[in-house]
Design a protein around this motif. Sequence first.
Motif, PDB file in Angstrom:
ATOM      1  N   GLY A  65      16.063  83.877 118.627  1.00  0.00           N
ATOM      2  CA  GLY A  65      15.847  85.014 119.539  1.00  0.00           C
ATOM      3  C   GLY A  65      17.109  85.455 120.255  1.00  0.00           C
ATOM      4  O   GLY A  65      17.163  86.552 120.797  1.00  0.00           O
ATOM      5  N   TYR A  66      18.128  84.617 120.258  1.00  0.00           N
ATOM      6  CA  TYR A  66      19.415  85.000 120.870  1.00  0.00           C
ATOM      7  C   TYR A  66      20.211  85.864 119.890  1.00  0.00           C
ATOM      8  O   TYR A  66      19.826  86.012 118.726  1.00  0.00           O
ATOM      9  CB  TYR A  66      20.228  83.749 121.226  1.00  0.00           C
ATOM     10  CG  TYR A  66      19.759  83.081 122.489  1.00  0.00           C
ATOM     11  CD1 TYR A  66      20.307  83.401 123.727  1.00  0.00           C
ATOM     12  CD2 TYR A  66      18.750  82.112 122.444  1.00  0.00           C
ATOM     13  CE1 TYR A  66      19.875  82.782 124.885  1.00  0.00           C
ATOM     14  CE2 TYR A  66      18.308  81.492 123.598  1.00  0.00           C
ATOM     15  CZ  TYR A  66      18.875  81.836 124.818  1.00  0.00           C
ATOM     16  OH  TYR A  66      18.445  81.230 125.963  1.00  0.00           O
ATOM     17  N   HIS A  67      21.333  86.389 120.364  1.00  0.00           N
ATOM     18  CA  HIS A  67      22.220  87.178 119.516  1.00  0.00           C
ATOM     19  C   HIS A  67      23.547  86.457 119.347  1.00  0.00           C
ATOM     20  O   HIS A  67      24.069  85.871 120.291  1.00  0.00           O
ATOM     21  CB  HIS A  67      22.445  88.567 120.130  1.00  0.00           C
ATOM     22  CG  HIS A  67      21.208  89.400 120.108  1.00  0.00           C
ATOM     23  ND1 HIS A  67      20.198  89.247 121.021  1.00  0.00           N
ATOM     24  CD2 HIS A  67      20.819  90.373 119.250  1.00  0.00           C
ATOM     25  CE1 HIS A  67      19.223  90.085 120.732  1.00  0.00           C
ATOM     26  NE2 HIS A  67      19.573  90.790 119.663  1.00  0.00           N
ATOM     27  N   LEU A  99      27.390  86.331 119.098  1.00  0.00           N
ATOM     28  CA  LEU A  99      28.371  87.179 119.781  1.00  0.00           C
ATOM     29  C   LEU A  99      29.801  86.780 119.458  1.00  0.00           C
ATOM     30  O   LEU A  99      30.073  85.630 119.125  1.00  0.00           O
ATOM     31  CB  LEU A  99      28.254  87.001 121.307  1.00  0.00           C
ATOM     32  CG  LEU A  99      26.960  87.297 122.007  1.00  0.00           C
ATOM     33  CD1 LEU A  99      27.153  87.062 123.503  1.00  0.00           C
ATOM     34  CD2 LEU A  99      26.538  88.729 121.738  1.00  0.00           C
ATOM     35  N   LEU A 125      21.531  75.531 130.324  1.00  0.00           N
ATOM     36  CA  LEU A 125      21.080  76.377 131.434  1.00  0.00           C
ATOM     37  C   LEU A 125      21.302  77.859 131.171  1.00  0.00           C
ATOM     38  O   LEU A 125      20.539  78.700 131.662  1.00  0.00           O
ATOM     39  CB  LEU A 125      21.818  75.975 132.723  1.00  0.00           C
ATOM     40  CG  LEU A 125      21.424  74.634 133.319  1.00  0.00           C
ATOM     41  CD1 LEU A 125      22.498  74.148 134.296  1.00  0.00           C
ATOM     42  CD2 LEU A 125      20.076  74.753 134.037  1.00  0.00           C
ATOM     43  N   GLY A 126      22.344  78.227 130.421  1.00  0.00           N
ATOM     44  CA  GLY A 126      22.600  79.649 130.166  1.00  0.00           C
ATOM     45  C   GLY A 126      23.844  79.847 129.322  1.00  0.00           C
ATOM     46  O   GLY A 126      24.771  79.030 129.371  1.00  0.00           O
ATOM     47  N   SER A 127      23.867  80.932 128.562  1.00  0.00           N
ATOM     48  CA  SER A 127      24.923  81.156 127.568  1.00  0.00           C
ATOM     49  C   SER A 127      26.306  81.360 128.183  1.00  0.00           C
ATOM     50  O   SER A 127      27.316  81.023 127.565  1.00  0.00           O
ATOM     51  CB  SER A 127      24.581  82.393 126.725  1.00  0.00           C
ATOM     52  OG  SER A 127      23.271  82.302 126.233  1.00  0.00           O
ATOM     53  N   ARG A 148      26.160  81.937 120.954  1.00  0.00           N
ATOM     54  CA  ARG A 148      25.464  82.825 121.888  1.00  0.00           C
ATOM     55  C   ARG A 148      26.289  83.030 123.152  1.00  0.00           C
ATOM     56  O   ARG A 148      25.825  83.608 124.126  1.00  0.00           O
ATOM     57  CB  ARG A 148      24.040  82.332 122.171  1.00  0.00           C
ATOM     58  CG  ARG A 148      23.958  80.969 122.784  1.00  0.00           C
ATOM     59  CD  ARG A 148      22.503  80.546 122.974  1.00  0.00           C
ATOM     60  NE  ARG A 148      22.425  79.176 123.372  1.00  0.00           N
ATOM     61  CZ  ARG A 148      22.518  78.760 124.641  1.00  0.00           C
ATOM     62  NH1 ARG A 148      22.651  79.621 125.621  1.00  0.00           N
ATOM     63  NH2 ARG A 148      22.454  77.482 124.920  1.00  0.00           N
ATOM     64  N   THR A 200      19.555  91.067 131.664  1.00  0.00           N
ATOM     65  CA  THR A 200      20.291  90.764 130.421  1.00  0.00           C
ATOM     66  C   THR A 200      19.353  90.794 129.219  1.00  0.00           C
ATOM     67  O   THR A 200      19.670  91.377 128.181  1.00  0.00           O
ATOM     68  CB  THR A 200      20.937  89.365 130.543  1.00  0.00           C
ATOM     69  OG1 THR A 200      21.743  89.365 131.717  1.00  0.00           O
ATOM     70  CG2 THR A 200      21.788  89.015 129.358  1.00  0.00           C
ATOM     71  N   ALA A 201      18.183  90.177 129.375  1.00  0.00           N
ATOM     72  CA  ALA A 201      17.232  90.101 128.260  1.00  0.00           C
ATOM     73  C   ALA A 201      16.808  91.506 127.823  1.00  0.00           C
ATOM     74  O   ALA A 201      16.716  91.802 126.616  1.00  0.00           O
ATOM     75  CB  ALA A 201      16.024  89.272 128.668  1.00  0.00           C
ATOM     76  N   PHE A 245      19.683  93.162 125.791  1.00  0.00           N
ATOM     77  CA  PHE A 245      19.822  92.557 124.451  1.00  0.00           C
ATOM     78  C   PHE A 245      18.677  92.992 123.532  1.00  0.00           C
ATOM     79  O   PHE A 245      18.882  93.189 122.336  1.00  0.00           O
ATOM     80  CB  PHE A 245      19.882  91.032 124.545  1.00  0.00           C
ATOM     81  CG  PHE A 245      21.289  90.486 124.661  1.00  0.00           C
ATOM     82  CD1 PHE A 245      22.147  90.470 123.567  1.00  0.00           C
ATOM     83  CD2 PHE A 245      21.758  89.985 125.855  1.00  0.00           C
ATOM     84  CE1 PHE A 245      23.439  89.970 123.661  1.00  0.00           C
ATOM     85  CE2 PHE A 245      23.050  89.474 125.969  1.00  0.00           C
ATOM     86  CZ  PHE A 245      23.896  89.472 124.865  1.00  0.00           C
TER      87      PHE A 245
HETATM   88  O1  C5P Z   1      21.476  82.482 128.040  1.00  0.00           O
HETATM   89  P1  C5P Z   1      20.924  83.315 129.128  1.00  0.00           P
HETATM   90  O2  C5P Z   1      19.742  82.673 129.834  1.00  0.00           O
HETATM   91  O3  C5P Z   1      21.946  83.798 130.116  1.00  0.00           O
HETATM   92  O4  C5P Z   1      20.365  84.634 128.433  1.00  0.00           O
HETATM   93  C1  C5P Z   1      19.480  85.517 129.071  1.00  0.00           C
HETATM   94  C2  C5P Z   1      18.785  86.336 128.006  1.00  0.00           C
HETATM   95  O5  C5P Z   1      19.728  87.216 127.362  1.00  0.00           O
HETATM   96  C3  C5P Z   1      18.203  85.509 126.886  1.00  0.00           C
HETATM   97  O6  C5P Z   1      16.893  85.107 127.185  1.00  0.00           O
HETATM   98  C4  C5P Z   1      18.233  86.451 125.712  1.00  0.00           C
HETATM   99  O7  C5P Z   1      17.120  87.324 125.787  1.00  0.00           O
HETATM  100  C5  C5P Z   1      19.472  87.290 125.976  1.00  0.00           C
HETATM  101  N1  C5P Z   1      20.651  86.806 125.232  1.00  0.00           N
HETATM  102  C6  C5P Z   1      20.748  87.056 123.871  1.00  0.00           C
HETATM  103  N2  C5P Z   1      21.837  86.626 123.184  1.00  0.00           N
HETATM  104  C7  C5P Z   1      22.829  85.976 123.812  1.00  0.00           C
HETATM  105  C8  C5P Z   1      22.764  85.715 125.189  1.00  0.00           C
HETATM  106  C9  C5P Z   1      21.658  86.145 125.882  1.00  0.00           C
HETATM  107  O8  C5P Z   1      19.854  87.663 123.281  1.00  0.00           O
HETATM  108  N3  C5P Z   1      23.900  85.604 123.102  1.00  0.00           N
END
Ligand code: C5P
Length: 302
Positions: free
Chosen positions: A31-33, A35, A151-153, A170, A196-197, A200
């Motif tokens: 589900g992520y992208h 990058l 915790l986060g990208s 990601r 952010t979601a 994306f």
């Molecule tokens: O990783 P983080 O919690 O910061 O990402 C927030 C949202 O952004 C994710 O749930 C996803 O929907 C989107 N995202 C994504 N691809 C990434 C980073 C974030 O689709 N590389």
Amino acid sequence: MQSRDQFNSVTLAAPAKLNLFLKVLGRRSDGYHELETLMVSVGLYDTLRISPDPEGRLSMSCHDSGRVQTGAPKRELPPADADNLVLRAANLLRQITGTKQGARLELIKRIPMAAGLAGGSSDAAATLVGLNRLWNLQLAPHELHDFAAQLGSDIPFFLCSAAAAVCRGRGEIVEPLPLPLRLHFVIARPPGGLSTAAVFKQCRPSPCTWSSAQLVEACFQGRLDSMAICFHNSLQEPAERLCAEVGTLRRWFARQGFVGHMMSGSGTSYFGLCRSRRHAQQLAARLKAARLGDVFVAQSRP
Ligand code: C5P
């Protein structure tokens, strides 16, 4: 990450970042992208003060900087609850290490939220670094990196002390990049923010034909104009569709004498690259007069 220790407490400066290049390569099965992004850490900071709690409790408070800003809207503050990335980072450390130690976390917010500047991610990275020290957990850098990525990208970027980095995957695969020159920016955050979601979800893989390597090369040659030609953000088009204020800023920035300009991350902040600090201050004064949002002058970090 700058920090100082005093009377058992740790104080950390958590910087914002700007993406000078952000190319979406494709959507992944999780589900992520995927990058490729070039992030630069800039001198706009939240401050996190962490002190021990002798009762073993974890608590958090959040304040604005108290700075009076004429004409600017009052800064929104994130809720200081269990969803806040600061408390999530602290809880994750307690869960993984089994420590029963507590802490009081006081956050002073200056970085606007939902702005593509990764303020919340930087605060979380500061929490991991600060608690590792305060609680004497002796976690190695690679362990902190793994917790940050959970915790986060964007969080692993803030653990590397380099002024910039090319990030892949990601966003969690970080190649530090020392910057050979100081970059001067004007940053505008319009009244509206974006999730952010949501941005994306609307994006498509980028037709951009170049990579961050060209931007890095121009940077090492000290050629600001060539750097600006390589600016790219695949999230800008979807962000402009979701928030008209981003397009308004783009048109405004295009009429001024910036070397280059673009939206940062998933928006809604917009930045312009300037030739010097003085140039940045002049354009920031004009931008403030235009009343399009909060305005900041920030430099890349040494
Ligand atoms: O990783 P983080 O919690 O910061 O990402 C927030 C949202 O952004 C994710 O749930 C996803 O929907 C989107 N995202 C994504 N691809 C990434 C980073 C974030 O689709 N590389």
